[in-house]
Design an enzyme around this catalytic site. Structure first.
Site, short mmCIF file in Angstrom:
data_model
loop_
_atom_site.label_atom_id
_atom_site.label_comp_id
_atom_site.label_asym_id
_atom_site.label_seq_id
_atom_site.Cartn_x
_atom_site.Cartn_y
_atom_site.Cartn_z
N LYS A 1 0.85 -1.20 0.00
CA LYS A 1 0.00 0.00 0.00
C LYS A 1 0.88 1.26 0.00
CE LYS A 1 -3.94 0.10 2.19
NZ LYS A 1 -5.04 0.10 1.19
N1 PMP Z 1 -7.04 -3.79 -3.05
C1 PMP Z 1 -6.67 -2.52 -2.85
C2 PMP Z 1 -6.07 -1.74 -3.99
C3 PMP Z 1 -6.85 -1.91 -1.59
O1 PMP Z 1 -6.49 -0.65 -1.39
C4 PMP Z 1 -7.45 -2.68 -0.56
C5 PMP Z 1 -7.67 -2.04 0.79
N2 PMP Z 1 -6.57 -2.18 1.63
C6 PMP Z 1 -7.80 -3.99 -0.81
C7 PMP Z 1 -7.59 -4.53 -2.07
C8 PMP Z 1 -8.37 -4.86 0.27
O2 PMP Z 1 -7.38 -5.16 1.23
P1 PMP Z 1 -7.74 -5.38 2.75
O3 PMP Z 1 -8.77 -6.46 2.79
O4 PMP Z 1 -6.46 -5.78 3.38
O5 PMP Z 1 -8.27 -4.09 3.27
#
Ligand code: PMP
Length: 311
Positions: A156
Site C-alpha cells: 500500500k
Molecule cells: N485492493 C486494494 C487496492 C486496496 O487498497 C485494498 C484495501 N486495503 C484492498 C484490495 C483490500 O485489502 P484489505 O482487505 O487488506 O483491506
C-alpha cells in the site's frame, strides 16, 4: 473527548497534527499506509480492532521497499494504535489510518535512502463504504492495474493509489459504483480498493496476487471462513473479464468495503443482479467475526475499551 493522533512520537489532539508543505511524501507519494477497522460492539461496549497485526506486517513490508525506517516493531505499532483508539473515545465504527512516510522537508531529491522517515496514526468515524445489501454496479476500467515493474502493486504505497483514484473517479462519473481493473494481460486484477471473488461452478475463485492484486487481509479472512466454516473450495487463478459476466455470484472484499455484493459488470447482470446466497452466508458470519462475537476467531480482534474515557 477530542480525537487523538499519534504524530512525531507523541499523542496530541488530531487537529494539531500537521505536516509542512515541503514534506517529501506530500510531493512524491513516498509513504506507505494502511486502513484498519475498529468495529464497535454496542453489547459489550468495546471497539474491536480487526487483524491489526497483519495490517502492520504489510505496512512494514512496504516500509522495507520504500526504505522508510521506523523505530517501532509491529507489536509497538499495535500498542500505539490501541492506545490512540482508547484515548479518542469513539463509541461507533471507526477507520484507523496509519501512515509511514518520508518526512524530510526536502524537494528535488529522488534518492529515498538518506531521507528521514516518520509515522503517524489517527482514526475517524466510518460507517459503510459501499452499500452492503444492494449489489454494486461495476464497470471494467479503462485504466490498467499497476505492474510490479512499475510500482509494487502488492503493497500500500501512497503513490500507487493515483491508479485507483483515476479508475474510481472515472467509474463514478460514468454512473457506476465501482471499477474493476484488469492487469496488462487483460486478466481481472481487483477493484480500486477491494479484492474480487467470483462464485462459479460451486467454487469460489479469486485472482492470484501475481495478477497484481493486493494480498488483502479481508480476502484472506473470507478464504479462511469459506474453507473452514462452509467447506467451500477456494481457487486462485486467472479470471478473464468476460467470465465474470457468467458467474453465479460476485463480491468484493476490503477493510472499507467489508464484503460487498456485485450485481453487474459493464451492464451485464450477474445472475439476477441481487446478492446471492453464498455471498450472504459469508457476509453474515464475517460481520459477527469482525465485531468480536465469534469466540473461535477472537484472536483476530483486539478489544479496546473506550467507555471509561467517554463516560
Ligand atoms: N485492493 C486494494 C487496492 C486496496 O487498497 C485494498 C484495501 N486495503 C484492498 C484490495 C483490500 O485489502 P484489505 O482487505 O487488506 O483491506
Amino acid at each position: 473527548m477530542p480525537p487523538v493522533a499519534f504524530h512525531n512520537g507523541q499523542f496530541m489532539p488530531l487537529e494539531q497534527a500537521s505536516i509542512g508543505i515541503m514534506t517529501h511524501a506530500f510531493h512524491y507519494g513516498t509513504a506507505v499506509f494502511e486502513g484498519i477497522r475498529g468495529n464497535w460492539n454496542a453489547e459489550d461496549e468495546h471497539t474491536y480492532i480487526f487483524r491489526m497485526r497483519e495490517h502492520y506486517e504489510r505496512l512494514l513490508a512496504g516500509c522495507k521497499v520504500m526504505r522508510i525506517r521506523l523505530p517501532y516493531s509491529a507489536q509497538e505499532l499495535c500498542d500505539i494504535t490501541a492506545q490512540m483508539v482508547e484515548m479518542s473515545g469513539y463509541t461507533q465504527d471507526i477507520y484507523i489510518r496509519p501512515i509511514a512516510y518520508k518526512s524530510a522537508e526536502r524537494v528535488a531529491i529522488l534518492n529515498l535512502d538518506p531521507l528521514a522517515s516518520s509515522f503517524s496514526v489517527m482514526a475517524v468515524p466510518f460507517g459503510a463504504y459501499m452499500d452492503l445489501e444492494a449489489a454494486a454496479r461495476c464497470c471494467t476500467s479503462s485504466w490498467r492495474r499497476m505492474e510490479d515493474t512499475m510500482i509494487p502493486p502488492y503493497l500500500k504505497i501512497s503513490g500507487l493509489y493515483v491508479n485507483s483514484i483515476l479508475a474510481k473517479t472515472e467509474a463514478v462519473l460514468a454512473g457506476f459504483d465501482e471499477a474493476i481493473l484488469l492487469n496488462q494481460h487483460g486478466y481481472v486484477s481487483e477493484g480500486t480498493g477491494e479484492n474480487l471473488f467470483m462464485y462459479r461452478g460451486g467454487r469460489l475463485i479469486t485472482p492470484p496476487v501475481e495478477d497484481n492484486a493486493l494480498p488483502g487481509i479481508t480476502r484472506n479472512t473470507v478464504t479462511d471462513i469459506a474453507r473452514n466454516e462452509f467447506g467451500l473450495q477456494v481457487v486462485e487463478r486467472h479470471i478473464p473479464r468476460s467470465e465474470v459476466y457468467l458467474a453465479d455470484e460476485v463480491f468484493l472484499t476490503g477493510t472499507a468495503a467489508h464484503l460487498t455484493p456485485v450485481g453487474s459488470l459493464d451492464n451485464h447482470l450477474i445472475a439476477d443482479g441481487t446478492m446471492g446466497p453464498v455471498t450472504r452466508q459469508l457476509q453474515t458470519l464475517y460481520f459477527d467475526i469482525v465485531r468480536g462475537k465469534v469466540p473461535k476467531y477472537i484472536h483476530w480482534c483486539t478489544p479496546v475499551s473506550t467507555k471509561l474515557v467517554s463516560a
